[in-house]
Design a protein around this motif. Structure first.
Motif, PDB file in Angstrom:
ATOM      1  N   VAL A 190      17.233 -15.568 -15.126  1.00  0.00           N
ATOM      2  CA  VAL A 190      18.249 -16.443 -15.916  1.00  0.00           C
ATOM      3  C   VAL A 190      19.567 -16.332 -15.146  1.00  0.00           C
ATOM      4  CG1 VAL A 190      19.055 -16.354 -18.199  1.00  0.00           C
ATOM      5  CG2 VAL A 190      16.889 -15.977 -18.083  1.00  0.00           C
ATOM      6  N   GLN A 191      19.828 -15.122 -14.859  1.00  0.00           N
ATOM      7  CA  GLN A 191      20.935 -14.852 -13.823  1.00  0.00           C
ATOM      8  C   GLN A 191      20.958 -14.681 -12.329  1.00  0.00           C
ATOM      9  OE1 GLN A 191      23.401 -12.059 -16.289  1.00  0.00           O
ATOM     10  NE2 GLN A 191      24.311 -13.921 -17.574  1.00  0.00           N
ATOM     11  N   PRO A 192      20.479 -15.609 -11.539  1.00  0.00           N
ATOM     12  CA  PRO A 192      20.055 -15.447 -10.351  1.00  0.00           C
ATOM     13  C   PRO A 192      20.977 -14.598  -9.369  1.00  0.00           C
ATOM     14  CG  PRO A 192      19.760 -17.663 -11.110  1.00  0.00           C
ATOM     15  CD  PRO A 192      20.705 -17.242 -11.844  1.00  0.00           C
ATOM     16  N   ARG A 193      20.500 -13.685  -8.837  1.00  0.00           N
ATOM     17  CA  ARG A 193      21.260 -12.748  -7.787  1.00  0.00           C
ATOM     18  C   ARG A 193      20.308 -12.749  -6.654  1.00  0.00           C
ATOM     19  NH1 ARG A 193      21.401  -8.106  -8.853  1.00  0.00           N
ATOM     20  NH2 ARG A 193      19.973  -7.850 -10.431  1.00  0.00           N
ATOM     21  N   LYS A 194      21.038 -12.680  -5.339  1.00  0.00           N
ATOM     22  CA  LYS A 194      20.288 -12.560  -4.318  1.00  0.00           C
ATOM     23  C   LYS A 194      19.162 -11.365  -3.840  1.00  0.00           C
ATOM     24  CE  LYS A 194      21.287 -13.011   0.854  1.00  0.00           C
ATOM     25  NZ  LYS A 194      22.345 -13.109   1.635  1.00  0.00           N
ATOM     26  N   PRO A 195      19.830 -10.410  -4.612  1.00  0.00           N
ATOM     27  CA  PRO A 195      18.793  -9.190  -4.306  1.00  0.00           C
ATOM     28  C   PRO A 195      17.597  -9.150  -4.950  1.00  0.00           C
ATOM     29  CG  PRO A 195      21.375  -8.318  -4.501  1.00  0.00           C
ATOM     30  CD  PRO A 195      21.017  -9.912  -4.996  1.00  0.00           C
ATOM     31  N   ILE A 196      17.298 -10.074  -6.083  1.00  0.00           N
ATOM     32  CA  ILE A 196      16.320  -9.895  -7.140  1.00  0.00           C
ATOM     33  C   ILE A 196      15.029 -10.160  -6.084  1.00  0.00           C
ATOM     34  CG2 ILE A 196      14.951 -11.059  -8.906  1.00  0.00           C
ATOM     35  CD1 ILE A 196      17.896 -11.965 -10.051  1.00  0.00           C
ATOM     36  N   THR A 197      13.920  -9.074  -6.350  1.00  0.00           N
ATOM     37  CA  THR A 197      12.957  -9.153  -5.324  1.00  0.00           C
ATOM     38  C   THR A 197      11.528  -9.276  -6.221  1.00  0.00           C
ATOM     39  OG1 THR A 197      14.151  -8.075  -3.518  1.00  0.00           O
ATOM     40  CG2 THR A 197      11.874  -7.889  -3.332  1.00  0.00           C
ATOM     41  N   ALA A 198      10.606  -9.584  -5.876  1.00  0.00           N
ATOM     42  CA  ALA A 198       9.428  -9.669  -6.660  1.00  0.00           C
ATOM     43  C   ALA A 198       8.184  -8.521  -5.756  1.00  0.00           C
ATOM     44  CB  ALA A 198       8.738 -11.107  -6.616  1.00  0.00           C
ATOM     45  N   HIS A 199       7.392  -8.302  -6.621  1.00  0.00           N
ATOM     46  CA  HIS A 199       6.149  -7.369  -6.056  1.00  0.00           C
ATOM     47  C   HIS A 199       5.196  -8.659  -6.068  1.00  0.00           C
ATOM     48  CE1 HIS A 199       8.487  -4.214  -7.611  1.00  0.00           C
ATOM     49  NE2 HIS A 199       7.649  -3.294  -6.853  1.00  0.00           N
ATOM     50  N   VAL A 200       4.636  -8.892  -4.722  1.00  0.00           N
ATOM     51  CA  VAL A 200       3.799 -10.237  -4.442  1.00  0.00           C
ATOM     52  C   VAL A 200       2.483  -9.667  -3.985  1.00  0.00           C
ATOM     53  CG1 VAL A 200       3.681 -12.085  -3.081  1.00  0.00           C
ATOM     54  CG2 VAL A 200       5.871 -11.479  -4.020  1.00  0.00           C
ATOM     55  N   LEU A 201       1.416 -10.178  -4.555  1.00  0.00           N
ATOM     56  CA  LEU A 201       0.068 -10.159  -4.419  1.00  0.00           C
ATOM     57  C   LEU A 201      -0.338 -11.628  -3.536  1.00  0.00           C
ATOM     58  CD1 LEU A 201      -1.647  -9.221  -7.391  1.00  0.00           C
ATOM     59  CD2 LEU A 201      -1.552  -7.770  -5.441  1.00  0.00           C
ATOM     60  N   GLN A 202      -1.182 -11.366  -2.476  1.00  0.00           N
ATOM     61  CA  GLN A 202      -1.613 -12.636  -1.645  1.00  0.00           C
ATOM     62  C   GLN A 202      -2.787 -12.978  -2.465  1.00  0.00           C
ATOM     63  OE1 GLN A 202      -0.815 -14.741   0.675  1.00  0.00           O
ATOM     64  NE2 GLN A 202      -2.755 -15.611   0.741  1.00  0.00           N
ATOM     65  N   ALA A 203      -2.836 -14.438  -2.418  1.00  0.00           N
ATOM     66  CA  ALA A 203      -4.176 -14.770  -3.238  1.00  0.00           C
ATOM     67  C   ALA A 203      -4.757 -15.909  -2.218  1.00  0.00           C
ATOM     68  CB  ALA A 203      -3.816 -15.650  -4.569  1.00  0.00           C
ATOM     69  N   LEU A 204      -5.592 -16.711  -2.474  1.00  0.00           N
ATOM     70  CA  LEU A 204      -6.074 -17.755  -1.495  1.00  0.00           C
ATOM     71  C   LEU A 204      -5.194 -18.895  -1.324  1.00  0.00           C
ATOM     72  CD1 LEU A 204      -9.786 -18.054  -2.967  1.00  0.00           C
ATOM     73  CD2 LEU A 204      -8.838 -16.908  -1.054  1.00  0.00           C
ATOM     74  N   PRO A 205      -5.161 -19.576  -0.060  1.00  0.00           N
ATOM     75  CA  PRO A 205      -3.876 -20.580   0.051  1.00  0.00           C
ATOM     76  C   PRO A 205      -4.100 -21.671  -1.006  1.00  0.00           C
ATOM     77  CG  PRO A 205      -4.799 -19.543   2.047  1.00  0.00           C
ATOM     78  CD  PRO A 205      -5.876 -19.082   0.951  1.00  0.00           C
ATOM     79  N   ALA A 206      -5.358 -22.075  -1.347  1.00  0.00           N
ATOM     80  CA  ALA A 206      -5.629 -23.256  -2.093  1.00  0.00           C
ATOM     81  C   ALA A 206      -5.356 -23.511  -3.407  1.00  0.00           C
ATOM     82  CB  ALA A 206      -7.230 -23.704  -1.886  1.00  0.00           C
ATOM     83  N   ILE A 207      -4.558 -22.176  -3.954  1.00  0.00           N
ATOM     84  CA  ILE A 207      -4.417 -22.197  -5.341  1.00  0.00           C
ATOM     85  C   ILE A 207      -2.893 -22.829  -5.501  1.00  0.00           C
ATOM     86  CG2 ILE A 207      -3.776 -20.732  -7.092  1.00  0.00           C
ATOM     87  CD1 ILE A 207      -5.848 -18.628  -6.306  1.00  0.00           C
ATOM     88  N   GLU A 208      -2.974 -24.010  -6.293  1.00  0.00           N
ATOM     89  CA  GLU A 208      -1.619 -24.764  -6.425  1.00  0.00           C
ATOM     90  C   GLU A 208      -1.327 -24.662  -7.931  1.00  0.00           C
ATOM     91  OE1 GLU A 208      -1.857 -28.574  -4.989  1.00  0.00           O
ATOM     92  OE2 GLU A 208      -2.340 -27.874  -2.975  1.00  0.00           O
ATOM     93  N   THR A 209      -2.201 -24.531  -8.685  1.00  0.00           N
ATOM     94  CA  THR A 209      -1.722 -24.583 -10.212  1.00  0.00           C
ATOM     95  C   THR A 209      -1.443 -22.929 -10.937  1.00  0.00           C
ATOM     96  OG1 THR A 209      -3.735 -24.792 -11.199  1.00  0.00           O
ATOM     97  CG2 THR A 209      -2.617 -26.777 -10.415  1.00  0.00           C
ATOM     98  N   VAL A 210      -0.807 -22.942 -11.850  1.00  0.00           N
ATOM     99  CA  VAL A 210      -0.537 -21.680 -12.634  1.00  0.00           C
ATOM    100  C   VAL A 210      -2.170 -21.449 -13.387  1.00  0.00           C
ATOM    101  CG1 VAL A 210       0.210 -20.563 -14.586  1.00  0.00           C
ATOM    102  CG2 VAL A 210       1.834 -21.615 -12.967  1.00  0.00           C
ATOM    103  N   ALA A 211      -2.747 -22.661 -13.856  1.00  0.00           N
ATOM    104  CA  ALA A 211      -3.966 -22.318 -14.460  1.00  0.00           C
ATOM    105  C   ALA A 211      -5.177 -21.675 -13.376  1.00  0.00           C
ATOM    106  CB  ALA A 211      -4.489 -23.504 -14.838  1.00  0.00           C
ATOM    107  N   SER A 212      -5.104 -22.066 -12.167  1.00  0.00           N
ATOM    108  CA  SER A 212      -5.876 -21.625 -11.219  1.00  0.00           C
ATOM    109  C   SER A 212      -5.609 -20.336 -10.649  1.00  0.00           C
ATOM    110  CB  SER A 212      -5.949 -22.469  -9.944  1.00  0.00           C
ATOM    111  OG  SER A 212      -6.587 -24.048 -10.445  1.00  0.00           O
ATOM    112  N   ALA A 213      -4.243 -20.179 -10.779  1.00  0.00           N
ATOM    113  CA  ALA A 213      -3.727 -18.641 -10.234  1.00  0.00           C
ATOM    114  C   ALA A 213      -4.209 -17.777 -11.523  1.00  0.00           C
ATOM    115  CB  ALA A 213      -2.502 -18.647  -9.956  1.00  0.00           C
ATOM    116  N   ASP A 214      -4.010 -18.273 -12.781  1.00  0.00           N
ATOM    117  CA  ASP A 214      -4.591 -17.205 -13.783  1.00  0.00           C
ATOM    118  C   ASP A 214      -5.882 -17.095 -13.628  1.00  0.00           C
ATOM    119  OD1 ASP A 214      -4.611 -16.132 -16.403  1.00  0.00           O
ATOM    120  OD2 ASP A 214      -5.096 -17.803 -17.214  1.00  0.00           O
ATOM    121  N   ALA A 215      -6.797 -17.902 -13.184  1.00  0.00           N
ATOM    122  CA  ALA A 215      -8.300 -17.716 -13.173  1.00  0.00           C
ATOM    123  C   ALA A 215      -8.647 -16.613 -12.066  1.00  0.00           C
ATOM    124  CB  ALA A 215      -8.966 -19.159 -13.049  1.00  0.00           C
ATOM    125  N   TRP A 216      -7.896 -16.820 -11.047  1.00  0.00           N
ATOM    126  CA  TRP A 216      -8.050 -15.887  -9.721  1.00  0.00           C
ATOM    127  C   TRP A 216      -7.716 -14.690 -10.008  1.00  0.00           C
ATOM    128  CZ3 TRP A 216      -5.238 -12.698  -7.099  1.00  0.00           C
ATOM    129  CH2 TRP A 216      -5.811 -12.165  -5.477  1.00  0.00           C
TER     130      TRP A 216
END
Length: 263
Positions: free
Chosen positions: A189-215
């Motif tokens: 909500v107050q963007p700052r450059k250091p904000i970092t996410a813990h990222v999981l890799q999924a399949l490249p073809a997942i484009e929507t949140v609904a598909s990402a939720d199912a995955w």
């Protein structure tokens, strides 16, 4: 004032200040703005979230949002949700975004909650969560799902920031970074450059949140998650997510874009 939350007026002001034009909020914009409108008009956060379901704006997520004081003293938050199908919700940005994630990622949230409840039933509540509950907390609070071409994924895993964000910049048109962590959304909500996410890799073809939720609900195992298969990604490095990141110097900050760890 709700326990651990803000006054109704302060909560309304905090929610009204959200800039829904930020690119990372695009998947949550429609429901988010509807909920904020209701809070500004006097509804509580839980009431506003429930109204979206009751009015047919979103499918039933399988839980109901309740005021924070619905949580009995001595009962864990995760177990309460699992047993009661109610999510204690404060008048706060943090819990507002948690509710939005429940509405958009219901299958993944229910799966994570079930794993949490099972771990608590087996091990109880101690000073340490254990590897699975710790990993669930990281994902739930600060996680994201990356769907991207292999070359881009490899560069990010190796913390080759110039390659990932500049040399391979055209590949980001084929990539999606779906933000899942509600604390992550709150911080942005107050963007700052250091904000970092813990990222999981999924399949490249997942484009929507609904598909990402199912995955996330069906393809990620508890055993894999307990190994904390996350990569750090400073989210404002994503092309288009910060006005300044088209310049090479944006990625030269070693306190944000940290070099790979040495053995």
């Amino acid at each position: 004032m709700a326990a651990g939350g803000l006054s109704a007026a302060d909560a309304a002001r905090a929610l009204a200040a959200i800039d829904w034009q930020r690119p990372w909020l695009a998947p949550y914009r429609v429901l988010g703005q509807l909920a904020v409108q209701q809070v500004v008009q006097g509804a509580g956060v839980a009431q506003a979230l429930n109204a979206l379901v009751e009015q047919g704006q979103v499918p039933d997520p399988g839980v109901y949002f309740a005021a924070q004081d619905a949580l009995p003293a001595g009962l864990s938050y995760e177990r309460f949700i699992f047993e009661q199908r109610r999510v204690p919700t404060r008048e706060h940005l943090h819990d507002f975004f948690n509710g939005l994630i429940w509405l958009h990622w219901p299958r993944a949230k229910r799966q994570l909650n079930a794993w949490q409840a099972q771990a608590i039933a087996q091990d109880g509540i101690g000073a340490r969560r254990g590897p699975l509950r710790d990993a669930i907390t990281l994902l739930d609070e600060n996680g994201a799902l990356l769907c991207a071409p292999p070359a881009l994924v490899a560069a990010l895993e190796q913390r080759q920031w110039q390659r990932a964000f500049l040399e391979l910049r055209p590949l980001w048109r084929q990539a999606r970074l779906h933000l899942f962590g509600h604390a992550l959304l709150e911080k942005l909500v107050q963007p700052r450059k250091p904000i970092t996410a813990h990222v999981l890799q999924a399949l490249p073809a997942i484009e929507t949140v609904a598909s990402a939720d199912a995955w996330l609900a069906t393809q990620l195992s508890a055993e894999a998650l307990a190994g904390k298969p996350f990569n750090p990604v400073p989210v404002l490095g994503v092309p288009g997510w910060d006005e300044g990141n088209a310049a090479a110097g944006f990625y030269d900050d070693p306190l944000v874009f940290r070099p790979p760890r040495t053995a």
